[in-house]
Design an enzyme around this catalytic site. Structure first.
Site, PDB file in Angstrom:
ATOM      1  N   HIS A  60       6.429   3.600  -0.725  1.00 58.06           N
ATOM      2  CA  HIS A  60       6.405   4.318   0.561  1.00 58.06           C
ATOM      3  C   HIS A  60       7.015   5.716   0.422  1.00 58.06           C
ATOM      4  O   HIS A  60       6.582   6.651   1.088  1.00 58.06           O
ATOM      5  CB  HIS A  60       7.169   3.543   1.642  1.00 58.06           C
ATOM      6  CG  HIS A  60       6.378   2.475   2.318  1.00 58.06           C
ATOM      7  ND1 HIS A  60       5.192   2.709   2.991  1.00 58.06           N
ATOM      8  CD2 HIS A  60       6.599   1.139   2.432  1.00 58.06           C
ATOM      9  CE1 HIS A  60       4.717   1.575   3.488  1.00 58.06           C
ATOM     10  NE2 HIS A  60       5.554   0.607   3.158  1.00 58.06           N
ATOM     11  N   CYS A 100       2.145  -5.064   5.283  1.00 58.80           N
ATOM     12  CA  CYS A 100       3.048  -3.932   5.475  1.00 58.80           C
ATOM     13  C   CYS A 100       3.328  -3.744   6.966  1.00 58.80           C
ATOM     14  O   CYS A 100       2.422  -3.870   7.797  1.00 58.80           O
ATOM     15  CB  CYS A 100       2.437  -2.657   4.899  1.00 58.80           C
ATOM     16  SG  CYS A 100       3.513  -1.199   5.065  1.00 58.80           S
ATOM     17  N   HIS A 113       7.455  -2.039  -3.553  1.00 58.77           N
ATOM     18  CA  HIS A 113       6.700  -1.773  -2.324  1.00 58.77           C
ATOM     19  C   HIS A 113       7.382  -0.661  -1.514  1.00 58.77           C
ATOM     20  O   HIS A 113       6.720   0.241  -0.993  1.00 58.77           O
ATOM     21  CB  HIS A 113       6.588  -3.067  -1.490  1.00 58.77           C
ATOM     22  CG  HIS A 113       5.885  -2.901  -0.175  1.00 58.77           C
ATOM     23  ND1 HIS A 113       4.647  -3.448   0.092  1.00 58.77           N
ATOM     24  CD2 HIS A 113       6.247  -2.245   0.957  1.00 58.77           C
ATOM     25  CE1 HIS A 113       4.279  -3.111   1.324  1.00 58.77           C
ATOM     26  NE2 HIS A 113       5.235  -2.392   1.875  1.00 58.77           N
ATOM     27  N   GLU A 114       8.737  -0.716  -1.469  1.00 57.06           N
ATOM     28  CA  GLU A 114       9.470   0.296  -0.677  1.00 57.06           C
ATOM     29  C   GLU A 114       9.475   1.664  -1.355  1.00 57.06           C
ATOM     30  O   GLU A 114       9.291   2.684  -0.689  1.00 57.06           O
ATOM     31  CB  GLU A 114      10.904  -0.176  -0.403  1.00 57.06           C
ATOM     32  CG  GLU A 114      11.010  -1.497   0.356  1.00 57.06           C
ATOM     33  CD  GLU A 114      10.083  -1.604   1.551  1.00 57.06           C
ATOM     34  OE1 GLU A 114       9.623  -2.719   1.851  1.00 57.06           O
ATOM     35  OE2 GLU A 114       9.765  -0.564   2.186  1.00 57.06           O
TER      36      GLU A 114
END
Ligand SMILES: CC(C)(C)[C@H](NC(=O)Nc1cc(F)cc(F)c1)C(=O)N(CC(=O)NO)CC1CCCC1
Ligand SMILES: [Zn+2]
Length: 184
Positions: free
Chosen positions: A158, A111, A154-155
């Site tokens: 966040h 990351c 993954h985004e």
């Protein structure tokens, strides 16, 4: 232009916060936000420019990573011959459907906001149906699988204050669960 110094790292509470939805029509600020995040990805994937500006080559960047707690993420997924598999700035992205099948990248994940290696399989969904709004407020509903699906998950993590290693099994980090494929 976003530089590595603008990307916040572990320990900054913004990385663990739940980001807020943006409203449409987008403010100029929210348009510019998406543009500069995509710019980072484009420049970071250009070897010469990445070296010049000391950027880590990125495939995705979420607004909380530049300390903006808004539900905006830029994704730029190249395939190995350099053509583009998926590229867009996602406003208020949402996963509508997830396949039963799970997937994990063979080499684990890293990351831009994590300056250390955390080993282990990051178990995610192999295929997703993604809803998002683009910079013009147009609604998109698309299916993604394998690597692009991993990047988008993954985004979106966040935006919910989740980091990749939250998904790693502490007891046996390399255990491969049932119905989980490895993506090379
Ligand atoms: C953390 C880092 C190692 C920089 C990772 N890049 C990556 O995995 N490889 C890569 C980079 C390219 F530019 C082109 C390419 F095909 C492959 C990445 O950008 N991210 C994005 C991120 O941290 N977003 O918040 C981590 C990836 C791990 C799995 C999905 C995204
Ligand atoms: Zn990340």
């Amino acid at each position: 232009m976003i530089l590595m110094k603008d990307i916040i790292r572990e320990g900054n509470p913004t990385l663990r916060a739940t980001a807020k939805k943006v409203s449409f029509p987008l403010s100029q600020e929210d348009r510019d936000l998406g543009k500069k995040m995509m710019k980072y990805l484009e420049v970071s994937q250009d070897e010469k420019l990445a070296e010049k500006y000391h950027l880590r080559a990125g495939v995705g960047l979420a607004a909380p990573q530049i300390d903006v707690s808004k539900r905006v993420a830029a994704v730029l997924v190249p395939d190995n011959d350099g053509s583009i598999v998926f590229k867009d700035v996602l406003y208020n992205p949402r996963i509508l459907r997830e396949s039963v099948k799970r997937a994990a990248l063979n080499e684990g994940e890293g990351c831009l906001s994590v300056d250390r290696n955390v080993a282990g399989l990051v178990i995610r969904t192999d295929r997703i149906t993604l809803e998002y709004y683009d910079v013009n407020g147009e609604r998109h509903e698309i299916k993604l699988e394998n690597y692009p699906a991993i990047v988008v998950q993954h985004e979106i993590d966040h935006l919910n204050g989740t980091l990749f290693y939250d998904h790693i099994d502490k007891e046996s980090p390399f255990k491969l669960p049932e119905n989980t494929i490895i993506i090379e």
